[in-house]
Motif scaffolding. Structure first.
Motif, PDB file in Angstrom:
ATOM      1  N   GLY A 145      56.489  94.820 -24.811  1.00  0.00           N
ATOM      2  CA  GLY A 145      55.549  95.558 -25.643  1.00  0.00           C
ATOM      3  C   GLY A 145      54.504  94.705 -26.324  1.00  0.00           C
ATOM      4  N   VAL A 146      54.417  93.418 -25.948  1.00  0.00           N
ATOM      5  CA  VAL A 146      53.391  92.520 -26.502  1.00  0.00           C
ATOM      6  C   VAL A 146      52.396  92.239 -25.384  1.00  0.00           C
ATOM      7  N   LYS A 147      51.129  92.606 -25.595  1.00  0.00           N
ATOM      8  CA  LYS A 147      50.126  92.574 -24.514  1.00  0.00           C
ATOM      9  C   LYS A 147      50.024  91.224 -23.827  1.00  0.00           C
ATOM     10  N   VAL A 148      49.902  90.169 -24.618  1.00  0.00           N
ATOM     11  CA  VAL A 148      49.658  88.855 -24.034  1.00  0.00           C
ATOM     12  C   VAL A 148      50.859  88.382 -23.205  1.00  0.00           C
ATOM     13  N   ILE A 149      52.087  88.752 -23.616  1.00  0.00           N
ATOM     14  CA  ILE A 149      53.277  88.342 -22.861  1.00  0.00           C
ATOM     15  C   ILE A 149      53.405  89.175 -21.593  1.00  0.00           C
ATOM     16  N   SER A 172      59.051  84.878 -36.440  1.00  0.00           N
ATOM     17  CA  SER A 172      59.891  86.013 -36.829  1.00  0.00           C
ATOM     18  C   SER A 172      59.172  87.338 -36.603  1.00  0.00           C
ATOM     19  N   THR A 173      57.882  87.369 -36.902  1.00  0.00           N
ATOM     20  CA  THR A 173      57.115  88.604 -36.707  1.00  0.00           C
ATOM     21  C   THR A 173      57.055  88.963 -35.230  1.00  0.00           C
ATOM     22  N   LEU A 174      56.855  87.961 -34.364  1.00  0.00           N
ATOM     23  CA  LEU A 174      56.827  88.202 -32.919  1.00  0.00           C
ATOM     24  C   LEU A 174      58.186  88.698 -32.426  1.00  0.00           C
ATOM     25  N   MET A 175      59.279  88.119 -32.948  1.00  0.00           N
ATOM     26  CA  MET A 175      60.614  88.570 -32.568  1.00  0.00           C
ATOM     27  C   MET A 175      60.833  90.024 -32.967  1.00  0.00           C
ATOM     28  N   GLY A 176      60.353  90.390 -34.161  1.00  0.00           N
ATOM     29  CA  GLY A 176      60.483  91.774 -34.608  1.00  0.00           C
ATOM     30  C   GLY A 176      59.737  92.735 -33.702  1.00  0.00           C
ATOM     31  N   MET A 177      58.544  92.337 -33.256  1.00  0.00           N
ATOM     32  CA  MET A 177      57.764  93.174 -32.325  1.00  0.00           C
ATOM     33  C   MET A 177      58.524  93.372 -31.015  1.00  0.00           C
ATOM     34  N   ILE A 178      59.075  92.295 -30.478  1.00  0.00           N
ATOM     35  CA  ILE A 178      59.809  92.382 -29.207  1.00  0.00           C
ATOM     36  C   ILE A 178      61.027  93.293 -29.364  1.00  0.00           C
ATOM     37  N   ALA A 179      61.763  93.143 -30.481  1.00  0.00           N
ATOM     38  CA  ALA A 179      62.967  93.947 -30.703  1.00  0.00           C
ATOM     39  C   ALA A 179      62.639  95.437 -30.798  1.00  0.00           C
ATOM     40  N   ASN A 181      59.871  96.963 -29.501  1.00  0.00           N
ATOM     41  CA  ASN A 181      59.107  97.503 -28.373  1.00  0.00           C
ATOM     42  C   ASN A 181      59.789  97.369 -27.015  1.00  0.00           C
ATOM     43  N   THR A 182      60.800  96.524 -26.892  1.00  0.00           N
ATOM     44  CA  THR A 182      61.385  96.267 -25.573  1.00  0.00           C
ATOM     45  C   THR A 182      62.075  97.501 -25.000  1.00  0.00           C
ATOM     46  N   ASN A 183      62.133  97.547 -23.669  1.00  0.00           N
ATOM     47  CA  ASN A 183      62.849  98.649 -23.010  1.00  0.00           C
ATOM     48  C   ASN A 183      64.271  98.255 -22.618  1.00  0.00           C
ATOM     49  N   ALA A 184      64.777  97.142 -23.174  1.00  0.00           N
ATOM     50  CA  ALA A 184      66.172  96.745 -22.935  1.00  0.00           C
ATOM     51  C   ALA A 184      67.111  97.751 -23.613  1.00  0.00           C
ATOM     52  N   ASP A 185      68.393  97.745 -23.200  1.00  0.00           N
ATOM     53  CA  ASP A 185      69.356  98.725 -23.717  1.00  0.00           C
ATOM     54  C   ASP A 185      69.765  98.437 -25.158  1.00  0.00           C
ATOM     55  N   ILE A 186      69.865  97.162 -25.510  1.00  0.00           N
ATOM     56  CA  ILE A 186      70.330  96.780 -26.847  1.00  0.00           C
ATOM     57  C   ILE A 186      69.773  95.417 -27.212  1.00  0.00           C
ATOM     58  N   ARG A 246      79.477  95.034 -19.576  1.00  0.00           N
ATOM     59  CA  ARG A 246      79.610  96.482 -19.423  1.00  0.00           C
ATOM     60  C   ARG A 246      78.382  97.097 -18.759  1.00  0.00           C
ATOM     61  N   GLY A 247      77.610  96.265 -18.055  1.00  0.00           N
ATOM     62  CA  GLY A 247      76.519  96.745 -17.227  1.00  0.00           C
ATOM     63  C   GLY A 247      75.214  96.990 -17.944  1.00  0.00           C
ATOM     64  N   MET A 248      75.083  96.501 -19.164  1.00  0.00           N
ATOM     65  CA  MET A 248      73.855  96.760 -19.928  1.00  0.00           C
ATOM     66  C   MET A 248      72.850  95.629 -19.748  1.00  0.00           C
ATOM     67  N   ASN A 249      71.571  95.960 -19.942  1.00  0.00           N
ATOM     68  CA  ASN A 249      70.504  94.967 -19.990  1.00  0.00           C
ATOM     69  C   ASN A 249      70.264  94.620 -21.456  1.00  0.00           C
ATOM     70  N   VAL A 250      70.658  93.431 -21.854  1.00  0.00           N
ATOM     71  CA  VAL A 250      70.648  93.013 -23.259  1.00  0.00           C
ATOM     72  C   VAL A 250      69.412  92.168 -23.533  1.00  0.00           C
ATOM     73  N   MET A 251      68.766  92.404 -24.692  1.00  0.00           N
ATOM     74  CA  MET A 251      67.707  91.517 -25.179  1.00  0.00           C
ATOM     75  C   MET A 251      68.315  90.656 -26.282  1.00  0.00           C
ATOM     76  N   PHE A 252      68.408  89.348 -26.038  1.00  0.00           N
ATOM     77  CA  PHE A 252      69.049  88.422 -26.971  1.00  0.00           C
ATOM     78  C   PHE A 252      67.983  87.527 -27.588  1.00  0.00           C
ATOM     79  N   MET A 253      68.004  87.413 -28.915  1.00  0.00           N
ATOM     80  CA  MET A 253      67.034  86.555 -29.604  1.00  0.00           C
ATOM     81  C   MET A 253      67.748  85.666 -30.612  1.00  0.00           C
ATOM     82  N   MET A 254      67.388  84.385 -30.615  1.00  0.00           N
ATOM     83  CA  MET A 254      67.984  83.443 -31.563  1.00  0.00           C
ATOM     84  C   MET A 254      66.885  82.682 -32.296  1.00  0.00           C
TER      85      MET A 254
END
Length: 438
Positions: A145-149, A172-179, A181-186, A246-254
């Protein structure tokens, strides 16, 4: 049937409880005489004779025949002779779908002090990365959901990306946007070594109620002991693996892997490891690939990961940044100069790369991204001449074209914090901009 299994295994059941006692405390370390334990085992140190008060500690090494322990909390109230009991196994955390929307500490307990929901499964925090021969190749793209990425640095499902930046450039702001806007399951988000003030700000402002509803956040603030900060990263990875299996597509951020490395450095120095590059101990460079390789693709599901790297003095070649960049599948560089010019996200496209983009997007998209990179590079190489008026329009058709497109491209790269674009919208918009000038 169950009774017969119990009878068969009766001889192998260990019914003993093993104890030791604290001999001394040196710096961050507790040295105890016994109990019989292995590296990584979880122990309890009792603070009173009634064994009602206890602190968690982990076996991190040995000195002669004594056990070296690192506590999960501060060292207050621990005294010579305090009883030490081993559990005989590493730390395990409770995981399940009912944790979604919760904020947890490093050992998987709710940060607000509430009880854990019922019906959770126990998983160890330490796990081996998947077998490389059982990792499917990355073929599909994940939307952030981030245009440039999505347009210039497309990310695949199961890809691991680094976000490299100095402090205060917008990680942190970019991470919040990704979390959000992403189409990942969790989303699984690990905030390691953050200021206490920033944790609530991130959850309420950057992540927001919408993002928290589909996320699990693991927090270890900067004031906590080194072992808690390290365990925060391992616990978050274990939770992500649970949902992946369990078959999910996870978005992981650290945020951030640098502070995980600093925590491991503290532990290494405390047990007597020699400092090497910039004071980092050898165990730091052994930990990083083990940690980062746990995410990615597997036969069951995927973990797409973003790891932030806090670079000292904006030095992209410092030891942790250099090591992490060599392990991951691409990197995004946030540029302080672009942030100072008011460009957000402040992503320097020419210094960033996605190593799997060519495998997951259409040829037309690749051609479009290469065209934009060429225009940006041409303009920036001649920027000084253009700004001082030394370049005469018409001298070079490529520079003329770059001058025309540059402001349009920069405007396209800018995105308000709460704006959301699909990949199709993003590519269509960029295509329109490029074709207008042709």
């Amino acid at each position: 049937m169950q009774l017969s299994n119990v009878i068969q295994n009766l001889s192998s059941i260990d019914t003993f409880r093993r104890y030791g006692k604290v001999l001394r405390v040196i710096g961050l370390m507790i040295e105890s005489k016994g109990p019989k334990a292995s590296i990584g085992d979880l122990c309890f140190i009792y603070l009173d004779r009634a064994q009602t008060k206890k602190v968690y500690a982990e076996v991190v090494g040995f000195r002669d025949e004594n056990v070296l322990l690192m506590p999960f909390t501060n060292l207050n109230d621990i005294s010579p002779g305090s009883m030490v009991e081993t559990t005989g196994k590493p730390l395990q955390v409770k995981v399940g779908t009912s944790l979604i929307g919760q904020v947890l500490n490093s050992i998987g307990e709710p940060l607000n002090g509430s009880e854990l929901p019922k019906g959770l499964s126990s998983v160890p925090t330490d796990a081996e990365p998947p077998n490389p021969m059982q990792r499917p190749t990355i073929k599909d793209k994940v939307e952030v959901g981030v245009k440039v990425i999505d347009s210039m640095l497309s990310v695949g499902t199961g890809q691991r990306m680094g976000i490299f930046a100095g402090s205060g450039v917008g990680k942190s702001t970019l991470m919040g946007m990704i979390a959000r806007n992403t189409n990942a399951d969790i989303n699984i988000i690990a905030l390691i070594g953050e200021r206490g003030r920033e944790v609530r700000e991130f959850i309420e402002k950057d992540l927001g109620p919408e993002g928290l509803k589909r996320s699990i956040v693991v927090v270890a603030t900067s004031d906590q002991p080194a072992l808690m900060r390290l365990k925060g990263a391992l616990t978050a990875s274990a939770i992500a693996e649970y949902f992946r299996d369990r078959g999910m597509n996870v978005m992981f951020m650290m945020d951030s892997v640098t502070r995980v490395a600093m925590a491991q450095r503290e532990i290494g120095l405390a047990i007597g490891e020699p400092p090497t590059t910039k004071g980092y101990t050898p165990s730091v460079f052994a930990l990083l690939p083990k940690l980062l390789e746990r995410t990615g693709t597997s036969e069951d599901g995927t973990i797409s990961a973003f790891y932030t790297v806090l670079v000292d003095g904006d030095d992209m070649n410092e030891p942790i940044a250099d090591t992490v960049r060599g392990i991951l599948d691409g990197h995004i560089v946030l540029d302080r100069e672009l942030a100072n010019k008011g460009q957000f996200p402040a992503i320097n496209v020419l210094k960033s790369v996605s190593r799997v983009m060519s495998s997951i997007v259409e040829s037309e998209h690749i051609t479009l991204a290469e065209k934009v990179r060429t225009l940006l590079s041409t303009y920036l190489n001649s920027e000084d001449l253009i700004n001082i008026g030394a370049y005469k329009r018409g001298s070079n058709p490529q520079i003329d074209e770059a001058i025309y497109f540059y402001p349009k491209i920069i405007e396209f790269f800018k995105q308000a914090v709460h704006e959301k674009f699909t990949t199709e919208e993003t590519v269509q918009l960029l295509s329109t901009i490029v074709k207008e000038g042709e």
